[in-house]
Design a protein around this motif. Sequence first.
Motif: not given
Length: 63
Positions: A15-18, A20-23, A32-33
Amino acid sequence: MPFSRLGRGFLTGTVRSTGQLDENALRRGNPRSTGEDFQRHLDLADQVRALADEVGATSTRSR
């Protein structure tokens, strides 16, 4: 660590960017993220990986 920000994809470097996270991932909208906090977490994970490399270890837990 398993439920902390660093333990959920940060230490593995996946994980290097938001983006990349699931919707639907709660971390996408968690203050915090995002923004500066997200970058701080990345910086900490990079430091952990660098230290692990220095001593010949991994920064992740093997199963």
